[in-house]
Design a protein around this motif. Structure first.
Motif, mmCIF file in Angstrom:
data_model
loop_
_atom_site.group_PDB
_atom_site.id
_atom_site.type_symbol
_atom_site.label_atom_id
_atom_site.label_comp_id
_atom_site.label_asym_id
_atom_site.label_seq_id
_atom_site.Cartn_x
_atom_site.Cartn_y
_atom_site.Cartn_z
ATOM 1 N N ASP A 212 0.868 -1.183 0.000
ATOM 2 C CA ASP A 212 0.000 0.000 0.000
ATOM 3 C C ASP A 212 0.899 1.226 0.000
ATOM 4 N N PRO A 213 1.058 1.888 -1.149
ATOM 5 C CA PRO A 213 2.018 2.988 -1.223
ATOM 6 C C PRO A 213 1.662 4.179 -0.339
ATOM 7 N N VAL A 214 0.382 4.484 -0.218
ATOM 8 C CA VAL A 214 -0.001 5.672 0.557
ATOM 9 C C VAL A 214 0.216 5.430 2.049
ATOM 10 N N ARG A 215 -0.215 4.291 2.547
ATOM 11 C CA ARG A 215 0.026 3.966 3.947
ATOM 12 C C ARG A 215 1.526 3.922 4.240
ATOM 13 N N THR A 216 2.305 3.390 3.293
ATOM 14 C CA THR A 216 3.757 3.342 3.469
ATOM 15 C C THR A 216 4.340 4.743 3.539
ATOM 16 N N GLY A 217 3.872 5.635 2.659
ATOM 17 C CA GLY A 217 4.356 7.012 2.694
ATOM 18 C C GLY A 217 4.078 7.692 4.020
ATOM 19 N N ILE A 218 2.890 7.482 4.558
ATOM 20 C CA ILE A 218 2.541 8.067 5.866
ATOM 21 C C ILE A 218 3.425 7.481 6.963
ATOM 22 N N ALA A 219 3.619 6.169 6.938
ATOM 23 C CA ALA A 219 4.459 5.521 7.950
ATOM 24 C C ALA A 219 5.878 6.065 7.916
ATOM 25 N N LEU A 220 6.396 6.327 6.723
ATOM 26 C CA LEU A 220 7.742 6.871 6.608
ATOM 27 C C LEU A 220 7.814 8.303 7.128
ATOM 28 N N LEU A 221 6.778 9.085 6.898
ATOM 29 C CA LEU A 221 6.744 10.438 7.466
ATOM 30 C C LEU A 221 6.731 10.380 8.994
ATOM 31 N N VAL A 222 5.886 9.518 9.543
ATOM 32 C CA VAL A 222 5.771 9.398 11.001
ATOM 33 C C VAL A 222 7.102 8.964 11.612
ATOM 34 N N THR A 223 7.731 7.946 11.039
ATOM 35 C CA THR A 223 8.974 7.432 11.616
ATOM 36 C C THR A 223 10.143 8.389 11.394
ATOM 37 N N ALA A 224 10.159 9.098 10.253
ATOM 38 C CA ALA A 224 11.217 10.079 10.025
ATOM 39 C C ALA A 224 11.148 11.190 11.068
ATOM 40 N N ARG A 225 9.958 11.650 11.351
ATOM 41 C CA ARG A 225 9.801 12.731 12.333
ATOM 42 C C ARG A 225 10.217 12.278 13.731
ATOM 43 N N ARG A 226 9.967 11.000 14.034
ATOM 44 C CA ARG A 226 10.264 10.497 15.383
ATOM 45 C C ARG A 226 11.735 10.126 15.566
ATOM 46 N N THR A 227 12.428 9.818 14.469
ATOM 47 C CA THR A 227 13.812 9.349 14.616
ATOM 48 C C THR A 227 14.848 10.411 14.253
ATOM 49 N N TRP A 228 14.407 11.529 13.667
ATOM 50 C CA TRP A 228 15.372 12.555 13.252
ATOM 51 C C TRP A 228 14.915 13.922 13.750
ATOM 52 N N SER A 229 15.701 14.510 14.603
ATOM 53 C CA SER A 229 15.329 15.798 15.207
ATOM 54 C C SER A 229 15.317 16.938 14.195
ATOM 55 N N GLY A 230 15.965 16.745 13.037
ATOM 56 C CA GLY A 230 16.001 17.801 12.030
ATOM 57 C C GLY A 230 14.816 17.822 11.094
ATOM 58 N N PHE A 231 13.875 16.899 11.271
ATOM 59 C CA PHE A 231 12.715 16.819 10.374
ATOM 60 C C PHE A 231 11.927 18.119 10.376
ATOM 61 N N ALA A 232 11.520 18.560 9.175
ATOM 62 C CA ALA A 232 10.679 19.759 9.065
ATOM 63 C C ALA A 232 9.849 19.676 7.795
ATOM 64 N N TRP A 233 8.680 20.290 7.848
ATOM 65 C CA TRP A 233 7.857 20.439 6.655
ATOM 66 C C TRP A 233 8.386 21.614 5.830
ATOM 67 N N ARG A 234 8.180 21.569 4.523
ATOM 68 C CA ARG A 234 8.480 22.738 3.706
ATOM 69 C C ARG A 234 7.661 23.928 4.207
ATOM 70 N N PRO A 235 8.261 25.103 4.307
ATOM 71 C CA PRO A 235 7.553 26.235 4.904
ATOM 72 C C PRO A 235 6.314 26.691 4.140
ATOM 73 N N ASP A 236 6.198 26.321 2.861
ATOM 74 C CA ASP A 236 5.003 26.718 2.101
ATOM 75 C C ASP A 236 3.845 25.742 2.288
ATOM 76 N N HIS A 237 4.009 24.781 3.226
ATOM 77 C CA HIS A 237 2.987 23.766 3.492
ATOM 78 C C HIS A 237 2.614 23.009 2.209
ATOM 79 N N TRP A 238 3.603 22.714 1.388
ATOM 80 C CA TRP A 238 3.381 21.928 0.176
ATOM 81 C C TRP A 238 2.773 20.570 0.494
ATOM 82 N N ILE A 239 3.063 20.047 1.681
ATOM 83 C CA ILE A 239 2.498 18.765 2.075
ATOM 84 C C ILE A 239 0.975 18.817 2.081
ATOM 85 N N ASP A 240 0.408 19.962 2.430
ATOM 86 C CA ASP A 240 -1.049 20.087 2.450
ATOM 87 C C ASP A 240 -1.620 19.996 1.037
#
Length: 340
Positions: free
Chosen positions: A269-297
């Motif tokens: 499931d590519p979409v669920r996998t993408g979300i899981a990678l976002l969640v784990t990246a944010r939890r394991t790397w203190s430098g994680f940040a969204w693009r300031p233009d909220h492109w993710i939205d």
């Protein structure tokens, strides 16, 4: 078409990446004369509405034919070129024909969040699912029936032999990269999930030989792959990886991250996998940040994914939040499917 005396071919129109597909994301080839045929090539990228209708009128065509390979993701802009051209053809009084092509990642089911209208952009004009599970002809029927202010005179030409369960290799057709960073069918398989990393400060693998399969940033290490593998996501494993992008984010720098290895594409499931990678990246790397233009939205179709992950939600909570709207879209699309 140009070689057939029964067809009076008078113009060619190029989308994002250009008619020949040479331009990078966010670019086109501009207007020019096609060297093989002498035909004028019109640049349609970032042109829509009455302005695009005027291009069709100026070109002298009476029928616009859409024949472009999609990859099954809402934010892949060719389907919104389709939408814009249908709208413009209606305004200009032109007939519109769609030559259907396979969805290379199957048409089994729609996946992921549905766009909220207030977040409409060129990476999502209308409320469809992130992985729509439709062909371009089916999408054209959906657009005409549900979203266009006035329907265009539409004809869709069906494929022979395609089944909804077919991945690209079942077609027997060669893979021609539809854009510069879609080099293989494996890229298309993961793209509807890992393209979400465009909305972060991590590299989505542009500038490598495996875009959207390699993800990473300076400062990331093996903890991310370990965390992602710990979720036991179906059909995929994650390898600790290091790479040096030749362009785009982290150009010329060694970054650490993961490479996706899909071992069971039917279960993946590519979409669920993408979300899981976002969640784990944010939890394991203190430098994680969204693009300031909220492109993710814009990519996910609302602010919900970003705000839920920021609030500490896990993968199940995030993916659970869109199930009702996804079920409604799945019901809506049924009427417009051409293949069963």
């Amino acid at each position: 078409m140009h070689a057939d005396d029964r067809v009076d071919l008078v113009a060619v129109f190029g989308p994002e990446h250009g008619f020949r597909g040479t331009a990078q994301a966010g670019g086109s080839e501009g207007g020019h004369e096609d060297p093989a045929t002498g035909l004028p090539v019109y640049d349609t990228y970032l042109t829509s509405g009455r302005a695009l209708a005027d291009v069709f009128t100026k070109s002298g065509v009476d029928t616009v034919v859409f024949d472009i390979q999609d990859v099954g993701a809402r934010f892949y802009t060719y389907i919104w070129t389709l939408y814009d051209c249908m709208e413009a053809a209606q305004l200009a009084g032109k007939r519109f024909v769609v030559l259907d092509r396979p969805n290379p990642v199957t048409g089994r089911a729609a996946l992921g969040p549905v766009l909220h209208k207030e977040f409409a952009t060129f990476v999502g004009r209308q409320p469809i699912a992130q992985a729509h599970g439709m062909t371009v002809a089916e999408l054209a029927r959906l657009f005409n029936g549900e979203f266009l202010a006035a329907p265009v005179e539409l004809e869709t030409v069906r494929m022979a032999g395609w089944r909804r369960s077919d991945f690209h290799d079942a077609s027997g057709l060669p893979w021609v990269p539809p854009s510069a960073n879609m080099p293989t069918p494996d890229t298309a398989l993961v793209y509807s999930g890992t393209c979400l990393f465009e909305g972060t400060n991590l590299s989505e693998g542009r500038g490598t030989t495996r875009p959207f399969e390699l993800l990473g940033a300076e400062g990331l290490d093996g903890r991310w792959a370990a965390a992602a593998n710990g979720l036991g996501l179906p059909g995929v494993r994650f390898r600790e990886a290091y790479f040096t992008p030749t362009f785009s984010k982290f150009q010329g720098k060694v970054v650490g991250g993961v490479q996706l290895h899909v071992h069971d594409r039917a279960a993946f499931d590519p979409v669920r996998t993408g979300i899981a990678l976002l969640v784990t990246a944010r939890r394991t790397w203190s430098g994680f940040a969204w693009r300031p233009d909220h492109w993710i939205d814009r990519l996910t179709g609302s602010a919900r994914v970003r705000t839920m992950i920021d609030a500490g939600a896990d993968t199940d909570e995030v993916t659970g939040a869109w199930q009702e709207e996804l079920a409604a879209f799945r019901r809506l699309r049924e009427e417009y499917l051409l293949y069963r």
